[in-house]
Design an enzyme around this catalytic site. Structure first.
Site, PDB file in Angstrom:
ATOM      1  N   GLN A  14       0.909  -1.189   0.089  1.00 36.51           N
ATOM      2  CA  GLN A  14       0.064   0.056   0.018  1.00 36.51           C
ATOM      3  C   GLN A  14       0.726   1.249  -0.050  1.00 36.51           C
ATOM      4  O   GLN A  14       0.690   2.259  -0.833  1.00 36.51           O
ATOM      5  CB  GLN A  14      -0.905  -0.103   1.510  1.00 36.51           C
ATOM      6  CG  GLN A  14      -1.709  -0.957   1.444  1.00 36.51           C
ATOM      7  CD  GLN A  14      -2.945  -0.644   2.599  1.00 36.51           C
ATOM      8  OE1 GLN A  14      -3.566  -0.099   2.355  1.00 36.51           O
ATOM      9  NE2 GLN A  14      -2.544  -1.078   3.853  1.00 36.51           N
ATOM     10  N   VAL A  15       1.679   1.264   1.069  1.00 40.75           N
ATOM     11  CA  VAL A  15       2.544   2.572   1.109  1.00 40.75           C
ATOM     12  C   VAL A  15       3.793   2.502  -0.041  1.00 40.75           C
ATOM     13  O   VAL A  15       3.879   3.813  -0.640  1.00 40.75           O
ATOM     14  CB  VAL A  15       3.237   2.720   2.547  1.00 40.75           C
ATOM     15  CG1 VAL A  15       4.073   3.955   2.425  1.00 40.75           C
ATOM     16  CG2 VAL A  15       2.128   2.765   3.602  1.00 40.75           C
ATOM     17  N   ALA A  62       7.454  -4.671   5.148  1.00 37.65           N
ATOM     18  CA  ALA A  62       7.076  -5.355   6.546  1.00 37.65           C
ATOM     19  C   ALA A  62       6.471  -6.571   6.251  1.00 37.65           C
ATOM     20  O   ALA A  62       5.717  -6.762   5.289  1.00 37.65           O
ATOM     21  CB  ALA A  62       6.369  -4.204   7.332  1.00 37.65           C
ATOM     22  N   ASP A 104       1.582   2.129  15.372  1.00 35.41           N
ATOM     23  CA  ASP A 104       0.804   2.552  16.654  1.00 35.41           C
ATOM     24  C   ASP A 104       0.752   1.208  17.601  1.00 35.41           C
ATOM     25  O   ASP A 104       0.553   1.633  18.773  1.00 35.41           O
ATOM     26  CB  ASP A 104      -0.877   2.706  16.249  1.00 35.41           C
ATOM     27  CG  ASP A 104      -1.530   1.933  15.781  1.00 35.41           C
ATOM     28  OD1 ASP A 104      -1.101   1.353  14.418  1.00 35.41           O
ATOM     29  OD2 ASP A 104      -2.622   1.272  15.993  1.00 35.41           O
ATOM     30  N   TYR A 127       3.248  -9.077  16.382  1.00 36.50           N
ATOM     31  CA  TYR A 127       3.501  -7.984  15.190  1.00 36.50           C
ATOM     32  C   TYR A 127       4.076  -6.571  15.893  1.00 36.50           C
ATOM     33  O   TYR A 127       5.143  -5.961  15.742  1.00 36.50           O
ATOM     34  CB  TYR A 127       2.293  -7.541  14.739  1.00 36.50           C
ATOM     35  CG  TYR A 127       2.476  -6.338  13.642  1.00 36.50           C
ATOM     36  CD1 TYR A 127       2.826  -6.562  12.404  1.00 36.50           C
ATOM     37  CD2 TYR A 127       1.770  -5.199  13.941  1.00 36.50           C
ATOM     38  CE1 TYR A 127       3.026  -5.297  11.769  1.00 36.50           C
ATOM     39  CE2 TYR A 127       1.716  -4.080  13.259  1.00 36.50           C
ATOM     40  CZ  TYR A 127       2.540  -4.203  11.813  1.00 36.50           C
ATOM     41  OH  TYR A 127       2.511  -3.219  11.207  1.00 36.50           O
ATOM     42  N   LYS A 131       7.925  -4.874  15.234  1.00 33.52           N
ATOM     43  CA  LYS A 131       8.057  -3.676  14.723  1.00 33.52           C
ATOM     44  C   LYS A 131       8.722  -2.709  15.713  1.00 33.52           C
ATOM     45  O   LYS A 131       9.698  -1.990  15.298  1.00 33.52           O
ATOM     46  CB  LYS A 131       6.914  -2.918  14.539  1.00 33.52           C
ATOM     47  CG  LYS A 131       5.906  -3.654  13.307  1.00 33.52           C
ATOM     48  CD  LYS A 131       6.658  -3.214  11.988  1.00 33.52           C
ATOM     49  CE  LYS A 131       6.723  -2.018  11.435  1.00 33.52           C
ATOM     50  NZ  LYS A 131       7.283  -1.840  10.109  1.00 33.52           N
TER      51      LYS A 131
HETATM   52  N1  LIG Z   1      -1.348  -1.733   6.917  1.00 38.53           N
HETATM   53  C1  LIG Z   1      -1.613  -0.914   8.220  1.00 38.53           C
HETATM   54  O1  LIG Z   1      -2.640  -0.730   8.824  1.00 38.53           O
HETATM   55  C2  LIG Z   1      -0.263  -0.355   9.121  1.00 38.53           C
HETATM   56  C3  LIG Z   1      -0.578   0.396  10.147  1.00 38.53           C
HETATM   57  C4  LIG Z   1       0.196   0.782  10.803  1.00 38.53           C
HETATM   58  C5  LIG Z   1       1.672   0.682  10.224  1.00 38.53           C
HETATM   59  N2  LIG Z   1       1.736  -0.033   9.126  1.00 38.53           N
HETATM   60  C6  LIG Z   1       3.366   0.176   8.759  1.00 38.53           C
HETATM   61  O2  LIG Z   1       3.496   0.662   7.297  1.00 38.53           O
HETATM   62  C7  LIG Z   1       4.400   0.072   6.490  1.00 38.53           C
HETATM   63  C8  LIG Z   1       3.782  -0.257   5.207  1.00 38.53           C
HETATM   64  O3  LIG Z   1       2.627  -1.131   5.527  1.00 38.53           O
HETATM   65  P1  LIG Z   1       1.656  -1.592   4.155  1.00 38.53           P
HETATM   66  O4  LIG Z   1       0.400  -1.501   4.780  1.00 38.53           O
HETATM   67  O5  LIG Z   1       1.935  -0.690   2.865  1.00 38.53           O
HETATM   68  O6  LIG Z   1       2.271  -3.003   3.992  1.00 38.53           O
HETATM   69  P2  LIG Z   1       1.741  -4.190   2.917  1.00 38.53           P
HETATM   70  O7  LIG Z   1       0.515  -3.596   1.963  1.00 38.53           O
HETATM   71  O8  LIG Z   1       1.483  -5.305   3.457  1.00 38.53           O
HETATM   72  O9  LIG Z   1       3.027  -4.174   2.088  1.00 38.53           O
HETATM   73  C9  LIG Z   1       4.187  -4.926   2.232  1.00 38.53           C
HETATM   74  C10 LIG Z   1       5.129  -4.981   1.394  1.00 38.53           C
HETATM   75  O10 LIG Z   1       6.346  -5.715   1.821  1.00 38.53           O
HETATM   76  C11 LIG Z   1       6.616  -6.405   0.891  1.00 38.53           C
HETATM   77  N3  LIG Z   1       7.174  -8.033   1.389  1.00 38.53           N
HETATM   78  C12 LIG Z   1       7.054  -8.580   2.559  1.00 38.53           C
HETATM   79  N4  LIG Z   1       7.988  -9.381   2.725  1.00 38.53           N
HETATM   80  C13 LIG Z   1       8.452  -9.408   1.757  1.00 38.53           C
HETATM   81  C14 LIG Z   1      10.104 -10.230   1.438  1.00 38.53           C
HETATM   82  N5  LIG Z   1      10.110 -11.529   2.025  1.00 38.53           N
HETATM   83  N6  LIG Z   1      10.501  -9.842   0.352  1.00 38.53           N
HETATM   84  C15 LIG Z   1      10.332  -8.668  -0.318  1.00 38.53           C
HETATM   85  N7  LIG Z   1       9.306  -7.896  -0.094  1.00 38.53           N
HETATM   86  C16 LIG Z   1       8.341  -8.352   0.965  1.00 38.53           C
HETATM   87  C17 LIG Z   1       5.425  -7.016   0.187  1.00 38.53           C
HETATM   88  O11 LIG Z   1       5.625  -7.686  -0.859  1.00 38.53           O
HETATM   89  P3  LIG Z   1       4.472  -8.479  -1.574  1.00 38.53           P
HETATM   90  O12 LIG Z   1       3.516  -7.747  -2.308  1.00 38.53           O
HETATM   91  O13 LIG Z   1       5.339  -9.367  -2.544  1.00 38.53           O
HETATM   92  O14 LIG Z   1       3.998  -9.289  -0.455  1.00 38.53           O
HETATM   93  C18 LIG Z   1       4.643  -5.558   0.122  1.00 38.53           C
HETATM   94  O15 LIG Z   1       5.196  -4.939  -0.969  1.00 38.53           O
HETATM   95  C19 LIG Z   1       4.874  -1.034   7.238  1.00 38.53           C
HETATM   96  O16 LIG Z   1       6.143  -0.987   7.908  1.00 38.53           O
HETATM   97  C20 LIG Z   1       3.663  -1.355   8.337  1.00 38.53           C
HETATM   98  O17 LIG Z   1       4.352  -2.115   9.586  1.00 38.53           O
HETATM   99  C21 LIG Z   1       0.842  -0.395   8.383  1.00 38.53           C
END
Ligand SMILES: NC(=O)c1ccc[n+]([C@@H]2O[C@H](COP(=O)([O-])OP(=O)(O)OC[C@H]3O[C@@H](n4cnc5c(N)ncnc54)[C@H](OP(=O)(O)O)[C@@H]3O)[C@@H](O)[C@H]2O)c1
Length: 296
Positions: A14-15, A62, A104, A127, A131
């Site tokens: 997403q990000v 992540a 959070d 999780y 983090k």
């Molecule tokens: N989502 C939330 O509600 C939320 C809330 C608070 C904080 N955050 C933080 O915000 C950040 C971005 O979150 P997001 O929602 O954008 O996450 P996301 O949509 O789940 O994306 C995670 C990314 O990491 C990649 N990834 C995971 N394992 C991998 C591996 N072994 N090798 C290569 N790529 C890998 C995934 O690739 P694939 O597409 O191939 O799986 C994907 O591109 C993270 O640090 C998360 O902890 C998120």
């Protein structure tokens, strides 16, 4: 610095996907996908870094499957703690910046006051623990770091609450949604804009104090009220009728493997002091997301 080479991880997330275009306006972005670079393979990551020598690393990748982390803590730890540690060592050795994203869920969720960057973390689930370990490794190893702690991220790609609501809201008359967890929905585009501004500041040599920032829009809501806002916006945007009743329920009626914090309020004053341009309410961000979605 216009030719700054930026390594962006997690570009399919997403990000990460929201970050690609804004970062491409600021430098040359390299963005390996999982098939090109498995980020859980430390030797592959080391080889990639050596070969590509980035000038800045932006790391939204992540392990984000909060419930699965309870049963597969090692995998979550690999991506959320060991990878940031490796990137932090690399950035410290080369005196380059690392921009990282956190959550959070590092906080206890107790009380009703917003957490500040000075609040003592006390995660409730695996999780959150992984983090926090990543954040602490970066803080210990790499002086030039920006850790953006955010919450309730949504976008029009990937898996998230907004997309789930838009789907199930068409299929059902009534939805039971938790109404005792309070936090701030944050669009991936908001995070991308904040990040791009930070990189821009770095490039023009403005002061950008290293550290943790709560990167969320202003205001708080519950999941149930967020769902209502999504349906109202979807109706206004002509995405469907969405004749669905949202019934608020307590978290106790929606058990999940990982415990969720009831209080996810993050104070964003520190961010707004450095970046007054980022003062949007969560509702404005939602409106902007829908505007982008229905744009002809
Ligand atoms: N989502 C939330 O509600 C939320 C809330 C608070 C904080 N955050 C933080 O915000 C950040 C971005 O979150 P997001 O929602 O954008 O996450 P996301 O949509 O789940 O994306 C995670 C990314 O990491 C990649 N990834 C995971 N394992 C991998 C591996 N072994 N090798 C290569 N790529 C890998 C995934 O690739 P694939 O597409 O191939 O799986 C994907 O591109 C993270 O640090 C998360 O902890 C998120």
């Amino acid at each position: 610095m216009l030719t700054m080479k930026i390594l962006l991880t997690g570009v399919t997330g997403q990000v990460g996907s929201a970050l690609l275009r804004p970062l491409q306006r600021l430098g040359r972005v390299i963005y390996p996908t999982r098939t090109q670079l498995d980020l859980s393979d430390a030797s592959a990551v080391a080889r990639y870094l050596e070969r590509n020598s980035p000038d800045l690393i932006v790391n939204p990748a992540a392990w984000t499957q909060v419930d699965c982390a309870e049963t597969d803590p090692d995998a979550a730890y690999g991506l959320n703690a060991l990878l940031p540690e490796q990137l932090a060592r690399y950035c410290a050795d080369r005196d380059i910046w690392l921009i990282h994203y956190s959550t959070d869920y590092v906080y206890s969720g107790a009380g009703t006051e917003p957490f500040t960057e000075a609040s003592v973390p006390a995660p409730l689930n695996v999780y959150g623990e992984t983090k926090l370990a990543g954040d602490e490794a970066i803080q210990a190893l790499c002086q030039k770091h920006l850790i953006l702690r955010t919450s309730w991220v949504y976008s029009h790609s990937g898996h998230n609450f907004l997309k789930t609501m838009l789907r199930v809201g068409k299929e059902r008359d009534e939805l039971r949604v938790v109404n005792d967890q309070v936090g701030t929905p944050t669009s991936a585009e908001f995070l991308a804009d904040v990040t791009a501004q930070m990189v821009d500041y770095m490039q023009v040599n403005q002061e950008i104090p290293a550290g943790v920032y709560h990167a969320v829009p202003s205001g708080y809501t519950t999941w149930a009220d967020f769902a209502e806002a999504i349906f109202a916006m979807a109706r206004e945007s002509g995405l469907g009728e969405y004749i669905v009743t949202v019934k608020g329920i307590p978290t106790s009626e929606y058990p999940t493997p990982a415990v969720r914090p009831l209080n996810s309020r993050l104070c964003n004053d520190k961010l707004l002091n450095v970046m007054p341009n980022s003062d949007f309410s969560w509702g404005q961000c939602l409106t902007n997301s829908f505007a982008a979605l229905v744009k002809p």
